[in-house]
Design an enzyme around this catalytic site. Structure first.
Site, short mmCIF file in Angstrom:
data_model
loop_
_atom_site.label_atom_id
_atom_site.label_comp_id
_atom_site.label_asym_id
_atom_site.label_seq_id
_atom_site.Cartn_x
_atom_site.Cartn_y
_atom_site.Cartn_z
N GLU A 28 1.00 0.89 -5.92
CA GLU A 28 0.87 -0.24 -5.03
C GLU A 28 -0.66 -0.30 -4.59
O GLU A 28 -1.24 0.90 -3.86
CB GLU A 28 1.43 -0.12 -3.70
N ASP A 74 1.02 -4.05 9.57
CA ASP A 74 0.60 -2.60 9.38
C ASP A 74 0.17 -1.85 10.59
O ASP A 74 -0.31 -2.34 11.43
CB ASP A 74 -0.67 -2.75 8.51
N TYR A 112 12.15 -4.18 -2.73
CA TYR A 112 11.22 -2.94 -1.68
C TYR A 112 12.26 -3.11 -0.48
O TYR A 112 12.03 -4.18 0.31
CB TYR A 112 9.95 -3.34 -1.46
#
Lengths: 410, 263
Positions: free
Chosen positions: B49, B60, B175
């Site tokens: 990734e 994040d 994911y």
């Protein structure tokens, strides 16, 4: 006109939360289910008479609505042209328009069983309003505020703490409203099950832009009947003007007039040190281009590679590189006109308002007022301008003193 | 069949779990991140990734935020990130590269132009955090048409009612985000993750890879044992932040990969 929905400017957003190409739901999957829940809850509340009865009661007895519509005689005389009215939302409890929206969202949070409220704040007005309503209803409140803003808006930080809120200084980025919003979103994604995110402006993922607009449009609705009361049945303003950071006070004033073509609508962005290549401003519409940030597509200050730029303004409340998506749409369709005012022009209007009307305005509406001082002299005496005095200036006196070279001590 | 599909078919045939690693393109600078990237396959990484730096990475935690800032300050751009992929492809034509990031840099480039450039550079798939299924017409559907996988995130808040919508236009793999939270935060618990992976696998034949909150070889093994593979990002990026030399970072990655491959 209003009946002709095909040509109405008041039907947005569509079912995908879009105003034309603007708006939408650009959020991570973790938040998506909650945003859909919120939309469903808001749709239910919108048509629930008991919800609005509770809002009306709180607006009247807790906030002090309706706020006055005040004809400013000395300012009007000084400018020598159009009649200038001020919508006195700075007289609301907590000193700004922000509480109009906070009450609505907190009532929704209570309906959804959420006991923890988070908010972002720039100037601190939305943070104070959120802390206030949380104290009233006994809810836990956490406010994210850029570290730079914590410094320049110290009185509001102390107010929030007095009201029992936790104020979290945000040090990422340049430490202003954009960064506070990032950290609020990070908190939300972490505590999604028990937390309600009370957004302070007409931005963010759908349904926030529409929901915040609906709660704030009490401002424009009151102006309609108040002006008719003072100027005669059916008399509409010729021009309505408001300052824009994210744009909630402006949307609140503009929305009820969107389908009245005779009403000229002007939004005033923060021009900082001037709208030019130095990018030391926050004028997203005049100096930006469409992009995606904080859950919606809208005009943004960004570089050629799609990286977001930091805005710059003397006013912490306007210091945001984006703008509500409905404003972007009103800009592109031409229904509203957007201009910018520099820090220096806002400071001059701030002082003029103090001296002529005995009103200390916040730096945010000082931008709107500065534009009024530019256009009113050239307009006929029967032209009516209504500007939104969306906040009072107590919080700004330290900033203004510094710019005017006045030593406040400490 | 993309390189991602081929890789997972091969892993399945061998009965192995996947180890996926995340690095930020251009962190701390172009040359060292390219050197790190080129070393990943030999360290046991099955899928790379490649983080696309963005000024406002809302999903994040501090580690990836700072990595993005370092990269941007060192002059990383979308063009330079594509250049990294191209340079990697000169020596490796099989390890899949998934570009991971936020939508605005792509939207700013223009979707069609971006997809053509990404495909040409050897990118195989995209994970774009702020594009849920509700916004599929933006990039997901054009990407699939251009022959790139669009990998969707499923989360603990994605309930059974919503899961089909999340799976509908996803390809390559799914994911699963192990926690409600941001990258590099809480620890993922295999006991919580196992049933969730099973719930997703009941509705799709795609591999389900788990990420967020995996920091050690032991955790990679535990998580990979209840899924088709594990992703580690922040724990690797943290070593870049600490200024560790590339060989030392690759040793750490090799340990994580061995953990996942033991599962």
């Amino acid at each position: 006109m209003a009946e002709d929905l095909v040509n109405s400017f008041m039907t947005g957003p569509d079912e995908n939360g879009r105003f034309g190409i603007f708006g939408g739901r650009f959020v991570s999957e973790t938040l998506m289910p909650l945003i859909l829940d919120l939309e469903a809850e808001y749709e239910k509340a919108k048509t629930d008479a008991s919800f609005w009865a509770e809002m009306d009661d709180l607006w009247k007895h807790y906030v002090g609505r309706p706020s006055p519509l005040y004809f400013a005689p000395r300012l009007t005389e000084h400018l020598g042209g159009a009649k200038v009215y001020m919508k006195r939302d700075e007289l609301n409890h907590t000193g700004a328009h922000k509480i109009n929206n906070v009450l609505g969202q907190i009532l929704l949070a209570r309906r959804m069983g959420k006991e923890r409220i988070i908010a972002e704040t720039g100037a601190g007005q939305h943070g104070v309003a959120t802390a206030t309503v949380c104290a009233k209803f006994g809810l836990k409140c956490v406010v994210y505020m850029g570290a730079h803003d914590v410094e320049r808006q110290a009185p509001n930080v102390f107010r929030m703490r007095l009201l029992g809120a936790e104020v979290v200084p945000v040090t990422s980025g340049r430490g202003t409203l954009k960064d506070a919003m990032n950290d609020a979103l990070r908190d939300w994604v972490t505590n999604v099950r028990d937390t309600f995110y009370c957004i302070g402006t007409v931005a963010g993922p759908h349904p926030y832009p529409a929901m915040v607009r609906d709660f704030q449009s009490i401002i424009g609705k009151e102006v309609r009947w108040q002006l008719a009361e003072q100027e005669g049945e059916g008399r509409l303003p010729d021009t309505v003007i408001a300052a824009i950071g994210g744009g909630s006070n402006a949307m609140g004033l503009f929305y009820p007039f969107l389908d009245d073509p005779s009403v000229n609508i002007i939004g005033v962005e923060a021009g900082g040190k001037g709208v030019d290549d130095r990018m030391q401003h926050c004028a997203s519409l005049t100096g930006g281009r469409p992009g995606v940030l904080h859950g919606n597509r809208t005009y943004l200050l960004q570089d050629d590679d799609g990286q977001i730029l930091e805005g710059f303004s003397i006013s912490a409340g306007l210091d945001y590189p984006g703008i509500g998506p409905e404003h972007s749409w009103l800009h592109d369709t031409g229904r509203a006109q957007y201009v910018s005012i520099t820090d220096d022009e806002a400071l001059a209007a701030f002082q003029l308002c103090c001296q002529l009307e005995g009103i200390i305005p916040a730096l945010e509406p000082s931008h709107a007022l500065a534009h009024v001082t530019k256009i009113a002299p050239g307009l006929p005496k029967d032209h009516i301008i209504v500007m939104n005095m969306c906040g009072r200036g107590d919080k700004d006196i330290f900033t203004v003193a510094r710019h005017l070279g006045f030593d406040m001590g400490g | 069949m993309t390189r991602i599909d081929a890789k997972f078919a091969a892993l399945k045939a061998e009965g192995r779990k996947a180890f996926v690693s995340y690095i930020m393109a251009g962190d701390p600078d172009f040359d060292s991140s390219l050197q790190l990237m080129k070393g990943l396959p030999a360290a046991g990484v099955d899928v790379i990734e490649l983080g696309l730096p963005f000024t406002d990475p809302m999903a994040d935690g501090p580690t990836i935020q700072l990595a993005g800032q370092r990269a941007l300050e060192a002059g990383q751009t979308l063009d330079r990130t594509l250049a990294m992929a191209r340079s990697f492809r000169e020596g490796d034509d099989t390890t899949p590269i998934v570009m991971m990031g936020y939508y605005n840099p792509i939207y700013s480039r223009g979707v069609d132009r971006f997809l053509a450039e990404a495909k040409e550079a050897g990118i195989d798939g995209l994970i774009i955090v702020d594009l849920p299924p509700e916004e599929d017409t933006e990039l997901c559907i054009p990407a699939q048409k251009a022959g790139l996988n669009f990998i969707r995130l499923a989360t603990p808040t994605t309930d059974d009612r919503r899961l089909p919508k999340v799976l509908q236009n996803t390809s390559g793999f799914v994911y699963y985000v192990s926690i409600t939270g941001i990258t590099g935060a809480a620890n993922a618990e295999a006991g919580d993750v196992g049933p969730e992976v099973a719930r997703i696998k009941a509705q799709t034949d795609l591999p389900v890879i788990v990420g967020f909150g995996i920091k050690t070889p032991e955790a990679a093994e535990a998580i990979a044992s209840v899924a088709d593979g594990a992703v580690v990002g922040s724990a690797i990026v943290k070593l870049v932040e600490e200024g560790r030399p590339v060989p030392e970072i690759l040793d750490f990655v090799a340990g994580l990969a061995a953990g996942a491959h033991r599962a």
